[in-house]
Design an enzyme around this catalytic site. Structure first.
Site, short mmCIF file in Angstrom:
data_model
loop_
_atom_site.label_atom_id
_atom_site.label_comp_id
_atom_site.label_asym_id
_atom_site.label_seq_id
_atom_site.Cartn_x
_atom_site.Cartn_y
_atom_site.Cartn_z
N ALA A 1 -16.28 31.75 -55.33
CA ALA A 1 -16.38 32.66 -56.31
C ALA A 1 -15.09 33.52 -56.26
CB ALA A 1 -17.50 33.83 -56.26
N THR B 1 -12.40 35.27 -57.95
CA THR B 1 -11.65 36.14 -57.90
C THR B 1 -12.97 37.21 -57.80
OG1 THR B 1 -12.79 35.15 -60.66
CG2 THR B 1 -10.98 35.60 -60.33
N ASP B 2 -14.40 37.33 -57.52
CA ASP B 2 -14.80 38.21 -57.18
C ASP B 2 -13.81 38.84 -56.02
OD1 ASP B 2 -18.39 38.12 -58.05
OD2 ASP B 2 -17.40 36.55 -58.33
N TYR B 3 -13.50 37.77 -55.42
CA TYR B 3 -12.88 38.69 -53.86
C TYR B 3 -11.56 39.24 -54.16
CZ TYR B 3 -15.42 34.33 -52.57
OH TYR B 3 -16.56 33.09 -52.59
#
Length: 813
Positions: free
Chosen positions: A580, A582-584
């Site tokens: 995931a 873009t969560d990071y």
């Protein structure tokens, strides 16, 4: 929000995003460059492909709107000038190797003596101290040392990085976050402090907690061609479309099963599977596979049916179907299509900038978030080298905006956010990881969970001791929070929530846009009960625009923003940024947005609504590639591990099963050092290989030679040999190697949470160190509803009758 602040930015490419974020928040940023210019000016791509320090698109992207002065810090007069500037500054950010600033008499102790209120941020590859503090580094080496590299790529080839370098951007954003936390302590005490950022530690968030698999006795995941492999189960995320590829969150379990059910209903309705396949137990499918009740061949048949369905449609058609049927499908867009995004255009994300020497305006990424009461500064041209030197030297001495006089005494053991209260309605990663770091910094956080919907992180590996009831990622992202279960679908649950709003300084939510309003909990409703409340709404695409209702996870946002198309091999389908992604990225911007809004409220008494699009925030990590398309018409795509400014540069096999070592030759000296280590005088003496241009031309031949040499020894042996010669190299570390890494342990990267029945669980700590107000992991392992009684009786002051009334009304599910 930082309009009264001044920042001295001494960074090169290894920390420059930090200054950009502080500038966008309103600060006056002076970039202090050495003679010849910042190292960031030598990072490509370049406008017109002319390697000129005034034409670096990397510099344009991240030095936008700053001022520039050239100082030679090896000369006494210019050191004195920097000290003069530091006496009036509020932040100083630097990325020199550990010890370099101290040797010049410009380390934190010396600067603090001149200005005790200054926040001094050091961004280095591995931190200020420890066995790796002086290691040679590169983006590829950081990705290897920090863990993400191990997870990305095809199983039958070397691990892959994202072709647009990411490592130092994670570190730069971490620096901005640490700087703002230190600032929040300073406004109470008048004292600055040293923020020590490790780029290696900053990468670990992109392992999605798999850094913790081995130390928690959990099976881990391995790279698998744009998906992930857990034991015998191959989960596939990348699927063909008629005109490219799409990303699908095609996984199972209580959280993801309903979405997979909708997907298979769609596949059936289009004639690509039968009813028996459609009607499988998708919520329990992982267990069926692991226990052998469902053969793995059947999973392959399911994936083939999905591939047949997606292959019959274009990317645009699949996105339309996804919106209509609430499917977790996103087109994998090249950078060129991202630039033409209808969603980004509707939200006015791109901002035109007239940057010399161009004779036209170029679209730059716009604000990382939309603040209701304040406006982030638009991008402006990056400065020419030394452009503002005379004006800066002529300025009258400045008084720091946050002088120590009249401040409260600094209490021992304090943390920057002591007394701040946050109501956390987010789930998965980008929201909970943001509030987790704020909890470590002292904020009191009540995390609200739904009894109707299981948090995504309870359904993904790692699991402590392989037990699905012990989700390590969930523990990692929620440590230190009060855990409350509340049913917002019931009026009684919403009554409790509004009482918590009255208690809170900040409310964070990550629902699909419109859900809070349907609950009667939109910003206007919250403000009616708490006029100065801050509401952060964070979701994939933002609160407005044609794709506002597009819900999902960071792998989908990575697809539509260009990250997925920037990782892979030229002869194969894209593998995408792992997980995931873009969560990071977005979690740090979420935390930064909260801290900025708190600063605005401190100064004005005014709350506000912050709209943070995960996609828009993440696009700042692709800014040079976006400018490359806008200026040069080039679409940066996947090109393995090659780097246009380094050769050899790659991930090479080592002795052992699936063992790899990353090597990056940054200049001609390192090339000769590599040849010496390999015992290849013939290569060192070849005039055709003496330059980067020559080595780039012979890249395939050199990669084969290096790979043959590395394959005969362990990755650790190669790493040690090359680092001893100043060549950037690292073992491509997995979870077990990361947990054994003395550098991470020396920085206190790992912490232990106790649990009454499950025993100890190891989680991560903060990725920066604060010299005066260290963060710390607080509390036991977070468990759903564990703090209901404390929240209701101690925080809200409910008596027994009120609690009983709420239980009968179903407020808690």
């Amino acid at each position: 929000m930082l309009e009264t602040s001044r920042v001295l930015d001494l960074t090169d490419h290894r920390g420059i995003l930090c200054g950009q974020i502080l500038r966008d928040l309103g600060a006056d940023v002076i970039h202090v460059e050495p003679p010849g210019g910042s190292g960031a000016r030598r990072v490509g791509p370049f406008a017109g492909d002319l390697e000129d320090p005034e034409r670096s698109l990397h510099w344009w992207a991240y030095a936008r709107g700053q001022r520039s002065i050239v100082l030679d810090l090896d000369h006494r007069a210019d050191r004195d000038e920097l000290l003069r500037l530091a006496r009036g500054a509020d932040f100083l950010v630097e990325s020199a190797a550990p010890g370099v600033m101290a040797a010049r008499g410009l380390g934190y102790p010396e600067i603090a003596a001149a200005n005790p209120a200054l926040v001094y941020v050091s961004i280095t590859p591995f931190g200020q101290t420890g066995p790796k503090a002086h290691w040679a580094d590169s983006d590829l080496v950081l990705q290897a040392a920090g863990g993400p590299l191990r997870l990305n790529g095809d199983a039958d080839r070397a691990p892959l990085r994202i072709s647009v370098p990411q490592g130092y951007l994670h570190a730069g954003a971490e620096g901005a976050l640490g700087a703002l936390l230190a600032h929040h302590d300073r406004v109470r005490t008048g004292r600055g402090q040293h923020v020590d950022v490790s780029a290696q530690a900053a990468q670990t968030v992109a392992t999605q907690s798999l850094i913790l698999a081995a130390c928690n006795a959990s099976p881990t995941m391995e790279r698998a061609s744009g998906g992930m492999r857990l034991g015998p189960i191959l989960v596939r995320f990348v699927y063909p479309a008629r005109d490219g590829h799409v990303s699908i969150t095609h996984i199972f379990g209580p959280t993801f099963g309903p979405a997979t059910r909708r997907l298979m209903e769609c596949v059936h309705d289009h004639g690509f599977c039968d009813a028996a396949m459609r009607d499988k137990d998708w919520s329990g499918y992982t267990i069926l596979l692991l226990t052998g009740q469902e053969p793995l061949e059947e999973l392959e048949r399911v994936q083939a049916a999905v591939a047949a369905f997606t292959g019959a449609h274009t990317r645009a058609e699949l996105q339309r179907i996804a919106l209509e049927r609430d499917l977790l499908i996103a087109p994998i867009e090249p950078i060129a299509d991202v630039a033409e995004s209808e969603q980004l255009r509707a939200r006015g994300f791109w901002r035109p900038v007239g940057q010399a020497p161009l004779d036209r305006a170029v679209p730059f990424p716009g604000p990382f978030a939309r603040f209701g009461a304040t406006v982030l500064r638009d991008p402006a041209p990056a400065p020419a080298m030394g452009e503002h030197g005379d004006a800066i030297r002529a300025e009258a001495p400045r008084t720091p905006a946050f002088a120590p006089s009249g401040k409260a005494p600094a209490a021992p053991g304090r943390r920057p956010l002591d007394g701040v209260r946050i109501l956390d309605l987010t789930w998965a990663i980008a929201g909970p990881q943001a509030t987790r770091v704020l909890a470590d910094a002292g904020a009191e956080i009540v995390r609200v969970e739904s009894p109707r919907h299981v948090d995504a992180c309870k359904s993904i590996a790692p699991f402590r001791n392989g037990d699905f009831a012990s989700p390590v990622a969930f523990y990692n992202y929620n440590a230190g929070k009060r855990m409350l279960t509340l049913d917002l679908a019931r009026e009684s649950g919403r009554e409790v929530l509004l009482d918590l709003v009255r208690w809170a300084d900040v409310v964070c939510e990550s629902f699909t846009p419109g859900v809070m309003a349907r609950f009667g909990l939109d910003y206007a409703s919250l403000r009616a009960v708490k006029p100065d409340v801050i509401l952060l709404s964070t979701c994939l695409m933002g609160q407005t625009g044609p794709l506002a209702s597009f819900a999902g996870y960071g792998n989908l946002a990575a697809a539509v923003t260009g990250f997925a198309s920037a990782a892979g091999w030229p002869d194969r389908a894209p593998v995408g940024a792992w997980g995931a992604y873009t969560d990071y990225v977005a979690w740090r911007y979420n935390a930064i947005a909260i801290l900025a809004a708190l600063e605005h409220r401190r100064r004005t008494g005014e709350g506000q609504h912050v709209d943070l699009s995960q996609a828009e925030a993440a696009l700042h990590y692709l800014a040079p590639a976006i400018l490359d398309h806008a200026v040069n018409g080039r679409v940066q795509g996947a090109h393995g591990n090659d780097d246009p400014q380094m050769a050899p540069h790659g991930v090479y096999p080592a002795a052992g099963e699936d063992a790899w070592v990353a090597i990056a030759v940054r200049d001609d000296r390192e090339w000769r050092a590599l040849c010496d280590a390999m015992g290849r005088d013939d290569l060192a003496g070849d005039p055709a290989l003496a330059s980067l241009e020559g080595r780039s031309t012979a890249r395939e031949r050199l990669d084969a030679a290096v790979g043959t040499w590395t394959a005969a020894r362990s990755a650790a042996e190669t790493e040690a040999l090359l680092q001893s010669r100043g060549v950037a190299a690292s073992v491509v570390q997995d979870g077990a190697q990361l947990y054994a890494d003395a550098q991470l342990h020396g920085r206190g990267h790992f912490a232990t949470l106790e649990h009454a029945t499950h025993g100890a669980t190891i989680v991560e700590s903060a990725r920066f160190l604060l010299s005066e107000t260290p963060t710390r992991v607080a509390g036991p392992t977070p468990e759903s509803g564990a703090d209901n009684d404390h929240v209701l009786t101690q925080i809200l002051g409910y008596d027994e009758d009120r609690v009983t009334e709420l239980v009968v009304a179903g407020a808690f599910g």
